[in-house]
Design an enzyme around this catalytic site. Structure first.
Site, short mmCIF file in Angstrom:
data_model
loop_
_atom_site.label_atom_id
_atom_site.label_comp_id
_atom_site.label_asym_id
_atom_site.label_seq_id
_atom_site.Cartn_x
_atom_site.Cartn_y
_atom_site.Cartn_z
N HIS A 93 12.51 -7.72 34.14
CA HIS A 93 13.68 -8.56 33.86
C HIS A 93 14.97 -7.96 34.44
CE1 HIS A 93 11.15 -10.81 31.06
NE2 HIS A 93 12.14 -11.64 30.86
N GLU A 110 0.65 3.79 10.26
CA GLU A 110 -0.80 3.94 10.04
C GLU A 110 -1.39 5.07 10.89
OE1 GLU A 110 -2.89 0.33 9.16
OE2 GLU A 110 -1.01 -0.61 8.55
N PHE A 157 0.87 -1.17 0.00
CA PHE A 157 0.00 0.00 0.00
C PHE A 157 0.91 1.22 0.00
CE2 PHE A 157 -2.59 3.19 2.26
CZ PHE A 157 -3.82 3.05 1.65
N GLY A 192 18.47 -6.33 34.79
CA GLY A 192 19.59 -6.24 33.84
C GLY A 192 19.37 -7.15 32.63
N ILE A 220 7.64 1.35 2.44
CA ILE A 220 6.49 0.56 2.04
C ILE A 220 6.64 -0.91 2.46
CG2 ILE A 220 4.98 -0.12 0.10
CD1 ILE A 220 5.03 2.96 0.87
N THR A 221 5.74 -1.32 3.38
CA THR A 221 5.76 -2.68 3.91
C THR A 221 5.58 -3.68 2.77
OG1 THR A 221 4.85 -1.93 6.01
CG2 THR A 221 4.59 -4.27 5.51
N THR A 263 2.86 6.83 1.78
CA THR A 263 3.94 7.68 2.31
C THR A 263 5.01 7.94 1.24
OG1 THR A 263 3.53 6.71 4.47
CG2 THR A 263 5.64 7.84 4.19
N GLU A 264 5.58 9.14 1.31
CA GLU A 264 6.66 9.53 0.37
C GLU A 264 7.79 10.19 1.15
OE1 GLU A 264 5.05 11.92 -2.78
OE2 GLU A 264 3.72 10.30 -3.44
C1 LIG Z 1 7.91 -0.11 9.71
C2 LIG Z 1 7.10 0.88 8.92
C3 LIG Z 1 6.20 0.41 7.97
C4 LIG Z 1 5.46 1.32 7.20
N1 LIG Z 1 4.63 0.85 6.21
C5 LIG Z 1 4.02 1.73 5.38
C6 LIG Z 1 3.26 1.24 4.24
O1 LIG Z 1 3.14 0.04 4.00
N2 LIG Z 1 2.69 2.18 3.43
C7 LIG Z 1 2.79 3.51 3.64
O2 LIG Z 1 2.24 4.27 2.86
N3 LIG Z 1 3.50 3.98 4.71
C8 LIG Z 1 4.10 3.13 5.57
N4 LIG Z 1 4.85 3.59 6.64
C9 LIG Z 1 4.95 5.04 6.87
C10 LIG Z 1 4.23 5.52 8.10
O3 LIG Z 1 2.84 5.42 7.97
C11 LIG Z 1 4.71 6.95 8.38
O4 LIG Z 1 6.09 6.85 8.78
C12 LIG Z 1 3.89 7.66 9.46
O5 LIG Z 1 2.61 7.92 9.00
C13 LIG Z 1 4.55 8.99 9.90
O6 LIG Z 1 4.93 9.75 8.80
P1 LIG Z 1 6.41 10.37 8.74
O7 LIG Z 1 7.36 9.25 8.97
O8 LIG Z 1 6.55 11.14 7.48
O9 LIG Z 1 6.51 11.34 9.98
P2 LIG Z 1 6.15 12.91 9.98
O10 LIG Z 1 4.81 13.12 9.33
O11 LIG Z 1 7.31 13.66 9.44
O12 LIG Z 1 6.01 13.19 11.53
C14 LIG Z 1 7.12 13.48 12.37
C15 LIG Z 1 6.59 13.82 13.77
O13 LIG Z 1 5.75 14.99 13.70
C16 LIG Z 1 4.48 14.70 14.24
N5 LIG Z 1 3.47 15.46 13.50
C17 LIG Z 1 3.28 15.51 12.15
N6 LIG Z 1 2.25 16.33 11.85
C18 LIG Z 1 1.77 16.80 13.05
C19 LIG Z 1 0.71 17.67 13.42
N7 LIG Z 1 -0.08 18.22 12.50
N8 LIG Z 1 0.52 17.93 14.74
C20 LIG Z 1 1.31 17.36 15.68
N9 LIG Z 1 2.33 16.52 15.39
C21 LIG Z 1 2.55 16.24 14.10
C22 LIG Z 1 4.31 13.18 14.08
O14 LIG Z 1 3.35 12.67 15.01
C23 LIG Z 1 5.71 12.71 14.37
O15 LIG Z 1 5.90 12.66 15.75
C24 LIG Z 1 5.59 2.71 7.43
C25 LIG Z 1 6.49 3.17 8.41
C26 LIG Z 1 7.25 2.29 9.13
C27 LIG Z 1 8.23 2.80 10.14
#
Ligand SMILES: Cc1cc2nc3c(=O)[nH]c(=O)nc-3n(C[C@H](O)[C@H](O)[C@H](O)COP(=O)(O)OP(=O)(O)OC[C@H]3O[C@@H](n4cnc5c(N)ncnc54)[C@H](O)[C@@H]3O)c2cc1C
Length: 382
Positions: A337, A362, A119, A339, A153-154, A122-123
């Site tokens: 647990h 998500e 899915f 240490g 992307i998972t 994210t970019e």
């Molecule tokens: C293991 C893993 C699997 C993933 N799988 C998928 C996938 O299959 N498909 C996909 O599309 N994406 C996937 N993702 C992406 C994931 O959904 C995003 O990393 C997540 O939504 C956060 O986006 P970001 O990393 O750009 O963080 P950012 O949006 O840059 O956020 C950085 C920080 O700012 C905070 N923040 C941002 N906006 C606001 C606001 N308006 N108010 C307050 N705080 C805010 C956030 O909570 C966070 O603490 C995956 C990520 C990981 C780590």
């Protein structure tokens, strides 16, 4: 699925999880992928099609049954859920809710069977601000030309198809109508996958970039056959995905608490098992109560989803609570647990790393708070 068949399935799954998946955790970690024999068994059990309607080759579970399946499965290391979670969660949900009949008939049997799905929302420049995505889809005759990069992307390294959100308009249109969703076979010319990212936890589940360089996708592959519905599709699918993350966190928290309880009974200090100390008991009791609360939230949110209610805030609340709860339970497990909790040799350390991401993907906890508050304010304003 009828209640008796489902009860028998859960019993079988419980045995499979304890006898096969937990036993395969070391191999999952060493290979950083689900071992082929286990993967085949998961597929034979029909786990990839649990939420897909029977008419399209799935098991036809309702939301409550699907989520109970994920919770049961999540006693085992999270890598096992990850490989089937996108098929049964977001991509299935998007196709069932928003696909055309032809798209459902073509794609659902594939993802219920042997096709792994990804899915792509994210970019590099947009995560929480998902509507800010920059991948473009430009119409040229009976195709769209996709260009852009999807990040984190998972299952990207294993995927056969991806549901890609891309902008079909340069301007940010009202209700995010600049975004459309595309069903993209991963073997289409111009699609490439980056090197898998090295993660903090959840070994066996892989994430990577999907890069699209002039990828030609037929117009028939626009989800729902219409431009401008992609954001809505993504958000609706995320409801389902958030319940799945909440179920994963809750199921894993049960496993973590079991491990803490076992260790507290075995470990002695001051001449007696540490479980006799009331401060240890407090950590166990808090964990038990919080897991129970998450289980109740999950059951209620699923019941509402099955009744056709809009569960946007219930799914966000449940995801937020369950993921934060799992983090607290994992933290207490490390503490119990002592240490040993800090050493890679014990499972507590792995539980702690694995559970961290539930609060991020998500929708982060902060984004869940915003979703919940926005609805509260809307209702308050009448
Ligand atoms: C293991 C893993 C699997 C993933 N799988 C998928 C996938 O299959 N498909 C996909 O599309 N994406 C996937 N993702 C992406 C994931 O959904 C995003 O990393 C997540 O939504 C956060 O986006 P970001 O990393 O750009 O963080 P950012 O949006 O840059 O956020 C950085 C920080 O700012 C905070 N923040 C941002 N906006 C606001 C606001 N308006 N108010 C307050 N705080 C805010 C956030 O909570 C966070 O603490 C995956 C990520 C990981 C780590």
């Amino acid at each position: 699925m009828d209640a008796d068949t489902f009860a028998a399935f859960i019993e079988q799954l419980n045995r499979f999880v304890r006898e096969r998946l937990v036993a395969a955790e070391a191999r999952l970690e060493a290979l950083n992928r689900v071992p082929d024999d286990v993967f085949d068994e998961m597929r034979e059990m029909g786990l990839f099609g649990i939420s897909i309607p029977e008419a399209y080759g799935g098991a036809g579970m309702n939301v409550s049954q699907y989520i109970e399946t994920i919770r049961t499965l999540s006693w085992a290391a999270p890598g096992f859920r990850a490989i089937m979670s996108i098929n049964t969660g977001m991509v299935c949900s998007a196709l069932v809710k928003s696909g055309t009949e032809a798209q459902r008939a073509h794609w659902l049997p594939k993802i219920a069977g042997d096709a792994i799905a990804s899915f792509g929302l994210t970019e590099p420049g947009s995560g929480s601000d998902s509507a800010g995505l920059q991948t473009t889809a430009v119409r040229e005759g009976d195709h769209y030309i996709l260009n852009g990069t999807k990040r984190y992307i998972t299952n990207a390294p294993f995927a056969h198809i991806a549901l890609i959100m891309a902008r079909t308009s340069k301007d940010n249109l009202p209700k995010n109508a600049h975004i459309s969703a595309f069903l993209m076979p991963m073997d289409t010319s111009g699609v490439s996958v980056g090197k898998p990212d090295k993660k903090m936890g959840q070994s066996g589940s892989q994430i990577a970039d999907i890069i699209m360089d002039n990828v030609r996708v037929p117009v028939d592959n626009v989800l729902g056959g219409e431009e401008g519905k992609g954001f809505q599709v993504a958000m609706q699918s995320l409801n389902n995905g958030r319940l799945s993350v909440a179920a994963a966190a809750t199921g894993y928290a049960r496993r973590i608490l079991d491990s803490a309880l076992r260790y507290a009974n075995e470990r002695k200090a001051f001449g007696e098992p540490i479980v006799n100390f009331q401060l240890i008991q407090a950590m166990l009791a808090d964990s038990e109560a919080e897991i129970y609360a998450a289980e109740c939230m999950l059951a209620d949110a699923c019941r509402r989803a099955d009744a056709g209610e809009n569960i946007l805030t219930k799914a966000a609340s449940t995801k937020m609570f369950a993921s934060e709860m799992c983090g607290r339970v994992a933290d207490r497990c490390v503490q119990i647990h002592g240490g040993a909790g800090y050493l890679a040799e014990y499972q507590a350390e792995r539980f702690f790393r694995d559970s961290r991401v539930y609060r991020i993907y998500e929708g982060t906890t902060q984004i869940m708070q915003l979703v919940i508050a926005k609805q509260m304010l809307r209702e308050f304003a009448g």
